[in-house]
Design a protein around this motif. Structure first.
Motif, PDB file in Angstrom:
ATOM      1  N   LEU A 122      -5.772  -0.847  -2.011  1.00 31.28           N
ATOM      2  CA  LEU A 122      -6.499  -1.166  -0.784  1.00 31.28           C
ATOM      3  C   LEU A 122      -7.695  -2.075  -1.080  1.00 31.28           C
ATOM      4  O   LEU A 122      -7.973  -3.016  -0.327  1.00 31.28           O
ATOM      5  CB  LEU A 122      -6.973   0.115  -0.108  1.00 31.28           C
ATOM      6  CG  LEU A 122      -5.989   0.806   0.844  1.00 31.28           C
ATOM      7  CD1 LEU A 122      -6.544   2.153   1.291  1.00 31.28           C
ATOM      8  CD2 LEU A 122      -5.698  -0.071   2.052  1.00 31.28           C
ATOM      9  N   GLY A 169     -10.666   1.863   0.601  1.00 32.16           N
ATOM     10  CA  GLY A 169     -10.050   1.906  -0.722  1.00 32.16           C
ATOM     11  C   GLY A 169     -10.990   2.466  -1.779  1.00 32.16           C
ATOM     12  O   GLY A 169     -10.560   3.218  -2.672  1.00 32.16           O
ATOM     13  N   VAL A 226       0.833  -1.205   0.000  1.00 33.94           N
ATOM     14  CA  VAL A 226       0.000   0.000   0.000  1.00 33.94           C
ATOM     15  C   VAL A 226       0.869   1.257   0.000  1.00 33.94           C
ATOM     16  O   VAL A 226       0.551   2.260  -0.663  1.00 33.94           O
ATOM     17  CB  VAL A 226      -0.943  -0.004   1.216  1.00 33.94           C
ATOM     18  CG1 VAL A 226      -1.712   1.313   1.320  1.00 33.94           C
ATOM     19  CG2 VAL A 226      -1.919  -1.174   1.119  1.00 33.94           C
ATOM     20  N   ARG A 238      -3.315   4.137  -4.405  1.00 32.85           N
ATOM     21  CA  ARG A 238      -3.492   3.400  -3.148  1.00 32.85           C
ATOM     22  C   ARG A 238      -4.923   2.927  -2.943  1.00 32.85           C
ATOM     23  O   ARG A 238      -5.153   1.919  -2.277  1.00 32.85           O
ATOM     24  CB  ARG A 238      -3.044   4.270  -1.979  1.00 32.85           C
ATOM     25  CG  ARG A 238      -1.547   4.526  -1.970  1.00 32.85           C
ATOM     26  CD  ARG A 238      -1.118   5.382  -0.808  1.00 32.85           C
ATOM     27  NE  ARG A 238       0.330   5.577  -0.834  1.00 32.85           N
ATOM     28  CZ  ARG A 238       0.984   6.395  -0.008  1.00 32.85           C
ATOM     29  NH1 ARG A 238       0.306   7.080   0.905  1.00 32.85           N
ATOM     30  NH2 ARG A 238       2.288   6.507  -0.095  1.00 32.85           N
ATOM     31  N   GLY A 239      -5.873   3.662  -3.467  1.00 36.74           N
ATOM     32  CA  GLY A 239      -7.259   3.250  -3.313  1.00 36.74           C
ATOM     33  C   GLY A 239      -7.518   1.905  -3.942  1.00 36.74           C
ATOM     34  O   GLY A 239      -8.097   1.009  -3.326  1.00 36.74           O
TER      35      GLY A 239
END
Length: 290
Positions: free
Chosen positions: A200, A264, A190, A196-197
């Motif tokens: 996640l 996320g 991450v 990053r969304g």
């Protein structure tokens, strides 16, 4: 490129999550004697345990007391298996048998009175002494005639345990390393990812899937243990007691995975809105030279 690399790290962490949870919870609960006793102590109140122990004691005393006194004996035995004295005896017996449970899981061979034939046996011979004491206090005229009896409860068979020995041996060796590596891969993936969304969301889905597979494996392993054990109903409750922490942590991690999916999704949506609202980069004017 960063997002792809982060996704790969997160997926590797998810793959290790199930064995990491099993190693951390199961190995700790079985190898530590106090945690083992805390897990099996509530079984002293289990109806299946009561019925099995009472049946063994009544069968052992059937030809040792007068027929006219058998109803009183049955009543006294049923009362005893629900008493604090039986709970203390249960704890004492399980403390003595704990090394044998551990030895069977590790695949260690060795002679012991707690392992008879192909099963771990809880010796309940001391029940007669406590039962005689209770019946004497109750004023039963034949109480002093109750002899020592050979009563025992067979729990887990060696063939059933041997199926899990290689897995347990490996989990015990990796019980510290696996959780650290899995957590490091998840956090590192991450951290390095650009999107990053999305990472996640991938990690959350991976954790949920792996925890559900772990729960399914626990169910299948329980079926194998009970099917090969001399007392399936007792082996079942014993297995549930020793794996309860595995199931608890698995569902907690599953919940964490669900939260990661939601977070996320929000992060990915926010990143998409920012990208859409950002002004386009200025276009360079072409220059012409004569």
């Amino acid at each position: 490129m960063r997002t792809t690399f982060g996704t790969i790290l997160v997926l590797l962490g998810c793959l290790l999550a199930a064995p990491a949870v099993a190693a951390y919870a199961l190995v700790g609960e079985v190898t530590d004697q106090q945690r083992y006793l805390d897990a099996v102590e509530p079984l002293a109140d289990d109806p299946d345990i009561h019925a099995s122990v009472a049946g063994q004691i009544n069968a052992a005393l059937a030809d040792k007391v007068p027929a006219s006194a058998q109803p009183l004996v049955d009543q006294s035995v049923n009362s005893f298996v629900r008493s604090d004295e039986f709970r203390q005896l249960w704890i004492t017996v399980n403390r003595e048998v704990h090394p044998e449970v551990l030895a069977m899981l590790r695949g260690e061979e060795g002679g012991s009175l707690s392992v008879q034939g192909d099963a771990i046996v809880l010796d309940l011979g001391d029940v007669a002494t406590l039962l005689r004491q209770r019946m004497t206090e109750a004023g039963a005229p034949f109480a002093e005639q109750i002899p020592r009896i050979n009563a025992s409860v067979e729990l887990i068979s060696r063939p059933a345990v041997r199926q899990l020995v290689p897995a347990f041996d490996l989990l015990e060796k990796l019980s510290v390393v696996l959780p650290i590596v899995a957590l490091g891969l998840l956090i590192g993936g991450v951290a390095v990812a650009g999107g990053r969304g999305r990472v996640l969301v991938v990690g959350g889905v991976g954790l949920v899937v792996m925890m559900l597979l772990l729960v399914l494996f626990q169910f299948l392993a329980r079926s194998q243990v009970t099917a090969r054990s001399p007392k399936p109903e007792l082996a079942g409750v014993f297995y549930d007691a020793l794996t309860s922490q595995v199931m608890t942590i698995a569902w907690v991690v599953c919940g964490v995975g669900g939260i990661a999916i939601l977070v996320g999704g929000f992060v990915a949506a926010a990143q998409s809105r920012r990208a859409a609202a950002a002004p386009p980069p200025p276009r360079r004017r072409a220059s012409f030279s004569r």
